[in-house]
Structures are given as C-alpha cells and as structure tokens.
Design a protein around this motif. Structure first.
Motif, PDB file in Angstrom:
ATOM      1  N   LEU A  12     -25.310 -74.159  -8.001  1.00 20.55           N
ATOM      2  CA  LEU A  12     -24.658 -73.095  -8.765  1.00 20.55           C
ATOM      3  C   LEU A  12     -23.810 -72.193  -7.868  1.00 20.55           C
ATOM      4  N   ILE A  13     -24.258 -71.976  -6.629  1.00 17.89           N
ATOM      5  CA  ILE A  13     -23.436 -71.217  -5.671  1.00 17.89           C
ATOM      6  C   ILE A  13     -22.132 -71.963  -5.397  1.00 17.89           C
ATOM      7  N   ILE A  14     -22.228 -73.268  -5.204  1.00 15.72           N
ATOM      8  CA  ILE A  14     -21.035 -74.082  -4.929  1.00 15.72           C
ATOM      9  C   ILE A  14     -20.078 -74.052  -6.115  1.00 15.72           C
ATOM     10  N   ILE A  15     -20.626 -74.249  -7.319  1.00 17.62           N
ATOM     11  CA  ILE A  15     -19.786 -74.253  -8.523  1.00 17.62           C
ATOM     12  C   ILE A  15     -19.115 -72.893  -8.710  1.00 17.62           C
ATOM     13  N   GLY A 143     -24.657 -67.796  -8.719  1.00 19.82           N
ATOM     14  CA  GLY A 143     -23.440 -68.501  -9.116  1.00 19.82           C
ATOM     15  C   GLY A 143     -22.375 -67.539  -9.605  1.00 19.82           C
ATOM     16  N   PHE A 144     -22.780 -66.585 -10.439  1.00 11.05           N
ATOM     17  CA  PHE A 144     -21.820 -65.586 -10.920  1.00 11.05           C
ATOM     18  C   PHE A 144     -21.337 -64.715  -9.770  1.00 11.05           C
ATOM     19  N   GLY A 156     -14.779 -69.242   1.826  1.00 11.82           N
ATOM     20  CA  GLY A 156     -15.847 -69.171   2.820  1.00 11.82           C
ATOM     21  C   GLY A 156     -17.210 -68.890   2.206  1.00 11.82           C
ATOM     22  N   VAL A 157     -17.216 -68.298   1.008  1.00 12.26           N
ATOM     23  CA  VAL A 157     -18.474 -67.987   0.313  1.00 12.26           C
ATOM     24  C   VAL A 157     -19.283 -69.258   0.065  1.00 12.26           C
ATOM     25  N   ILE A 158     -18.602 -70.370  -0.132  1.00 14.02           N
ATOM     26  CA  ILE A 158     -19.298 -71.620  -0.450  1.00 14.02           C
ATOM     27  C   ILE A 158     -20.209 -72.069   0.696  1.00 14.02           C
TER      28      ILE A 158
END
Length: 245
Positions: A12-15, A143-144, A156-158
C-alpha cells in the motif's frame, strides 16, 4: 502467513507513492476529510481490541505505568530528535536536484511509517495471533500518507517501504519464535491483555488523527513490556486467572 500484514502494508505504501507521484498536490480539503475518516476507523479498531481483556486492572496498570516509563525516558522526544538528525543528514531539499528530493522523501516517509505504536503492536499481533487487522489498517493510513508525501516530496517516499518491511518483519518473526517457548495458557493470557492495552494506544492514535488530542503515543509503548512483566509474574506465582474469570 505471519508476514502477510507487513507485506500488505508495504504494498500500500508503494501504490500510494506511485499514485501520488502522478496526481500532483492533493487539495487540503480532501486531505483533511479523508484523514478524519481514517482516524474514526482506527478508533473503531482500537475499541474492538480493548474489549479483549479479561482483567481490566492489568490493562490499567500497564498503560499507566508504561506511560510513566515512556515519559521518564522521553521516548517521543528522542524519536523526534532522531527524526531531526536524520533530516539534517538527508542533505539537499527537493528542487535542488533529484538526489536531494529522493533523500528527503525517503527519510520523511521512513520516520512516519516506522516510528509509531501501530507498527509495534500490529507486528506483534501478526506474529503471536496471525491477526493482521492492525497492520492492514496501518497500511491504509500509510498508503494515503505516501500519496500525499510523494505528491510533494517526490518518488523517494517509495523507498521507505524497505525499512518498514525489515522493521515490522523482524518484530513479527521474533514474536513468532518467542511464542514457541511460552506455555500456551500463559501466551493466551498475555495476548488478551496485550491486545487490550494496544487497543487503547490505537484509540489514542485515532484521536490524534482527528485532531481531538495530541497524545504522545510513543511514550505509551512501554505499556506492552509492562503487560509482559505483569502476566509473567502472575503466571510464575500461580496467580493467573482461570479461563473465563
């Protein structure tokens, strides 16, 4: 699978990071309302968890003593200082070059996604009970948040998904291993009281998300260790309540 919750969290972080990179800046009105909605959902999860206890006095002692220990150690302050130190080492700010943006996005995302009681409580829950609800809820929040961060700080957050996997995965696997050496009745007793104590922390996170409070939730985390100590002492002295009491 013990790591299911962590894998969902990472996915969900990646998406969120990818979507945010292409959406651009999110209107503040939408961000605020969605954050409130997530906060309410998190509170419901915490309330459900808090009813797991069969001995509310243990929960009260654990959360109060844990809060006192956390404030004495100033865990929240130390985590904030760690965050400022990491940000100072991140180098350039977004806009100077791609590397600066990537560094700040990675550091900011890591601090938000890794440092928090939901990561600890959820990972322990996954390892001990194979219950991934907390980490999945955390994944939705992350994710949000990743969507918002990547829309302003860049892709870079990914990269923060990597430390999230390593950190939560390590706690989950450690919990799974430890559970093999603890008697079943003691483990069940600990899980009940740990779940309820963790539920109160989750409620605090929800209250913070909707802006009603500014509870230093990180300072409550030692409550989990107090639960382990109290339940261990009760079991060791033969004072553990019988099932159903």
């Amino acid at each position: 699978m013990a790591l299911f919750g962590t894998l969902v969290n990472v996915l969900l972080i990646i998406i969120g990071s990818v979507i945010g990179r292409f959406l651009g800046r999110i209107p503040e009105r939408i961000r605020e309302t969605v954050t409130y909605a997530i906060g309410l959902a998190v509170m419901v999860i915490g309330i459900q968890m808090s009813f797991a206890t069969s001995q509310i006095i243990i929960v009260i002692i654990s959360i109060v003593v844990g809060a006192a220990i956390g404030e004495w150690l100033d865990l929240d302050g130390q985590l904030n200082r760690l965050g400022r130190w990491m940000e100072s080492k991140a180098g350039k700010t977004p806009g100077e070059d791609g590397q600066g943006g990537i560094a700040q996005g990675f550091v900011t995302g890591t601090l938000i996604f890794v440092i928090g009681s939901m990561a600890v409580i959820g990972a322990i829950d996954s390892g001990l009970r194979n219950d991934h609800d907390v980490l999945i809820a955390k994944g939705i929040i992350d994710g949000f948040t990743a969507l918002i961060l990547s829309s302003t700080l860049g892709i870079g957050v990914i990269l923060s998904a990597v430390p999230v996997f390593l950190y939560q995965g390590a706690i989950t696997m450690l919990s799974s291993v430890i559970s093999r050496f603890i008697p079943d009745d003691m483990l069940q007793f600990f899980i009940e009281e740990m779940t309820a104590t963790g539920g109160l922390m989750i409620i605090a996170i929800g209250l913070n998300l909707i802006g009603l409070t500014k509870i230093r939730v990180a300072n409550l985390i030692p409550g989990i260790l107090v639960v382990a100590l109290v339940t261990g002492l009760l079991y060791g002295f033969g004072l553990m309540p019988a099932a159903g009491e």
